[in-house]
Write a protein that holds these residues in place. Structure first.
Motif, PDB file in Angstrom:
ATOM      1  N   ARG A  71       0.829  -1.206   0.000  1.00  0.00           N
ATOM      2  CA  ARG A  71       0.000   0.000   0.000  1.00  0.00           C
ATOM      3  C   ARG A  71       0.861   1.252   0.000  1.00  0.00           C
ATOM      4  O   ARG A  71       0.557   2.225  -0.699  1.00  0.00           O
ATOM      5  CB  ARG A  71      -0.938  -0.029   1.199  1.00  0.00           C
ATOM      6  CG  ARG A  71      -2.049   0.977   1.088  1.00  0.00           C
ATOM      7  CD  ARG A  71      -3.174   0.634   2.004  1.00  0.00           C
ATOM      8  NE  ARG A  71      -4.159   1.694   1.978  1.00  0.00           N
ATOM      9  CZ  ARG A  71      -5.195   1.745   2.778  1.00  0.00           C
ATOM     10  NH1 ARG A  71      -5.386   0.781   3.659  1.00  0.00           N
ATOM     11  NH2 ARG A  71      -6.045   2.739   2.695  1.00  0.00           N
ATOM     12  N   GLN A  72       1.936   1.256   0.766  1.00  0.00           N
ATOM     13  CA  GLN A  72       2.862   2.399   0.760  1.00  0.00           C
ATOM     14  C   GLN A  72       3.488   2.566  -0.621  1.00  0.00           C
ATOM     15  O   GLN A  72       3.637   3.688  -1.111  1.00  0.00           O
ATOM     16  CB  GLN A  72       3.958   2.192   1.809  1.00  0.00           C
ATOM     17  CG  GLN A  72       3.454   2.232   3.228  1.00  0.00           C
ATOM     18  CD  GLN A  72       4.485   1.691   4.211  1.00  0.00           C
ATOM     19  OE1 GLN A  72       5.270   0.799   3.903  1.00  0.00           O
ATOM     20  NE2 GLN A  72       4.474   2.235   5.419  1.00  0.00           N
ATOM     21  N   GLN A  75       0.984   4.117  -2.964  1.00  0.00           N
ATOM     22  CA  GLN A  75       0.864   5.556  -2.710  1.00  0.00           C
ATOM     23  C   GLN A  75       2.007   6.327  -3.360  1.00  0.00           C
ATOM     24  O   GLN A  75       1.793   7.384  -3.957  1.00  0.00           O
ATOM     25  CB  GLN A  75       0.812   5.828  -1.201  1.00  0.00           C
ATOM     26  CG  GLN A  75      -0.437   5.322  -0.543  1.00  0.00           C
ATOM     27  CD  GLN A  75      -0.338   5.265   0.974  1.00  0.00           C
ATOM     28  OE1 GLN A  75       0.726   5.423   1.558  1.00  0.00           O
ATOM     29  NE2 GLN A  75      -1.456   5.003   1.616  1.00  0.00           N
ATOM     30  N   GLU A  76       3.217   5.796  -3.267  1.00  0.00           N
ATOM     31  CA  GLU A  76       4.373   6.457  -3.873  1.00  0.00           C
ATOM     32  C   GLU A  76       4.265   6.472  -5.402  1.00  0.00           C
ATOM     33  O   GLU A  76       4.566   7.474  -6.040  1.00  0.00           O
ATOM     34  CB  GLU A  76       5.671   5.767  -3.443  1.00  0.00           C
ATOM     35  CG  GLU A  76       6.031   5.986  -1.995  1.00  0.00           C
ATOM     36  CD  GLU A  76       6.397   7.429  -1.693  1.00  0.00           C
ATOM     37  OE1 GLU A  76       7.049   8.088  -2.528  1.00  0.00           O
ATOM     38  OE2 GLU A  76       6.013   7.897  -0.601  1.00  0.00           O
ATOM     39  N   LYS A  78       1.527   6.306  -7.271  1.00  0.00           N
ATOM     40  CA  LYS A  78       0.432   7.168  -7.717  1.00  0.00           C
ATOM     41  C   LYS A  78       0.703   8.646  -7.448  1.00  0.00           C
ATOM     42  O   LYS A  78       0.082   9.508  -8.081  1.00  0.00           O
ATOM     43  CB  LYS A  78      -0.893   6.732  -7.072  1.00  0.00           C
ATOM     44  CG  LYS A  78      -1.333   5.346  -7.527  1.00  0.00           C
ATOM     45  CD  LYS A  78      -1.455   5.270  -9.047  1.00  0.00           C
ATOM     46  CE  LYS A  78      -1.825   3.901  -9.548  1.00  0.00           C
ATOM     47  NZ  LYS A  78      -1.916   3.822 -10.999  1.00  0.00           N
ATOM     48  N   SER A  79       1.641   8.952  -6.550  1.00  0.00           N
ATOM     49  CA  SER A  79       1.959  10.354  -6.267  1.00  0.00           C
ATOM     50  C   SER A  79       3.006  10.923  -7.228  1.00  0.00           C
ATOM     51  O   SER A  79       3.290  12.117  -7.206  1.00  0.00           O
ATOM     52  CB  SER A  79       2.446  10.518  -4.820  1.00  0.00           C
ATOM     53  OG  SER A  79       3.727   9.937  -4.659  1.00  0.00           O
ATOM     54  N   GLY A 102      -9.512   0.812   0.669  1.00  0.00           N
ATOM     55  CA  GLY A 102      -8.414   1.770   0.820  1.00  0.00           C
ATOM     56  C   GLY A 102      -7.469   1.733  -0.370  1.00  0.00           C
ATOM     57  O   GLY A 102      -7.101   2.778  -0.920  1.00  0.00           O
ATOM     58  N   CYS A 103      -7.088   0.536  -0.803  1.00  0.00           N
ATOM     59  CA  CYS A 103      -6.190   0.400  -1.953  1.00  0.00           C
ATOM     60  C   CYS A 103      -6.848   0.909  -3.234  1.00  0.00           C
ATOM     61  O   CYS A 103      -6.215   1.613  -4.025  1.00  0.00           O
ATOM     62  CB  CYS A 103      -5.756  -1.054  -2.122  1.00  0.00           C
ATOM     63  SG  CYS A 103      -4.647  -1.665  -0.840  1.00  0.00           S
ATOM     64  N   GLY A 105      -9.207   3.097  -3.445  1.00  0.00           N
ATOM     65  CA  GLY A 105      -9.314   4.546  -3.310  1.00  0.00           C
ATOM     66  C   GLY A 105      -8.008   5.268  -3.563  1.00  0.00           C
ATOM     67  O   GLY A 105      -8.000   6.443  -3.950  1.00  0.00           O
ATOM     68  N   GLU A 106      -6.909   4.565  -3.366  1.00  0.00           N
ATOM     69  CA  GLU A 106      -5.586   5.150  -3.586  1.00  0.00           C
ATOM     70  C   GLU A 106      -5.059   4.879  -4.987  1.00  0.00           C
ATOM     71  O   GLU A 106      -3.928   5.215  -5.304  1.00  0.00           O
ATOM     72  CB  GLU A 106      -4.614   4.640  -2.521  1.00  0.00           C
ATOM     73  CG  GLU A 106      -4.972   5.176  -1.147  1.00  0.00           C
ATOM     74  CD  GLU A 106      -4.253   4.480  -0.009  1.00  0.00           C
ATOM     75  OE1 GLU A 106      -3.574   3.453  -0.240  1.00  0.00           O
ATOM     76  OE2 GLU A 106      -4.384   4.956   1.126  1.00  0.00           O
ATOM     77  N   GLY A 107      -5.889   4.261  -5.825  1.00  0.00           N
ATOM     78  CA  GLY A 107      -5.515   4.120  -7.223  1.00  0.00           C
ATOM     79  C   GLY A 107      -5.202   2.728  -7.727  1.00  0.00           C
ATOM     80  O   GLY A 107      -4.845   2.564  -8.898  1.00  0.00           O
TER      81      GLY A 107
END
Length: 136
Positions: A71-72, A75-76, A78-79, A102-103, A105-107
């Motif tokens: 998940r981290q 996030q990296e 997708k950012s 959550g995953c 939603g984060e892409g």
């Protein structure tokens, strides 16, 4: 011209990486670019690949990895505008609604439960490639 889908796999379990590699070797429509052990190595690979213009078409990430979990890592990825459009699939030995939502939603393109047997791995790889086809 090679039109196979290029896949980056991140999983700290050597047996799982070898299974994915074996399954992908049997396919004519996909190729394993690299298999790495953690999220830090994913980001290092993506940075090197961005310089050569050879980014993966799909990133498959195990959630439970040392140094940086799935998940981290998601996030990296997708950012970073260079990588944000690369489809990412997260897979894990567990998945509850909170984790999955959550995953997503984060892409993440998809969140799957990690299989235990070769036949199940083959099916999950098929489903990941099908998702990629549908996403394009």
């Amino acid at each position: 011209m090679d039109v196979r889908k290029k896949i980056l796999l991140a999983d700290d379990d050597l047996d799982d990486r070898e299974l994915f590699s074996q399954i992908l070797e049997e396919r004519e429509d996909a190729v394993l670019l690299e298999s790495v052990e953690n999220g830090i190595e994913v980001l290092d690979f993506l940075n090197r690949s961005a310089e050569t213009g050879s980014l993966p078409d799909l990133i498959i990430i195990d959630h439970n990895m040392p140094r940086m979990n799935g998940r981290q890592t998601l996030q990296e990825i997708k950012s970073d505008a260079r990588f944000a459009n690369i489809p990412v699939v997260i897979y894990s030995t567990y998945s509850d609604d909170h984790f999955v939502n959550g995953c997503l939603g984060e892409g993440a393109l998809h969140v799957a439960t990690k299989p235990f047997h070769y036949r199940e791995y083959k099916k999950i790889v098929d489903s990941f490639i099908a998702l990629l086809d549908k996403n394009n």
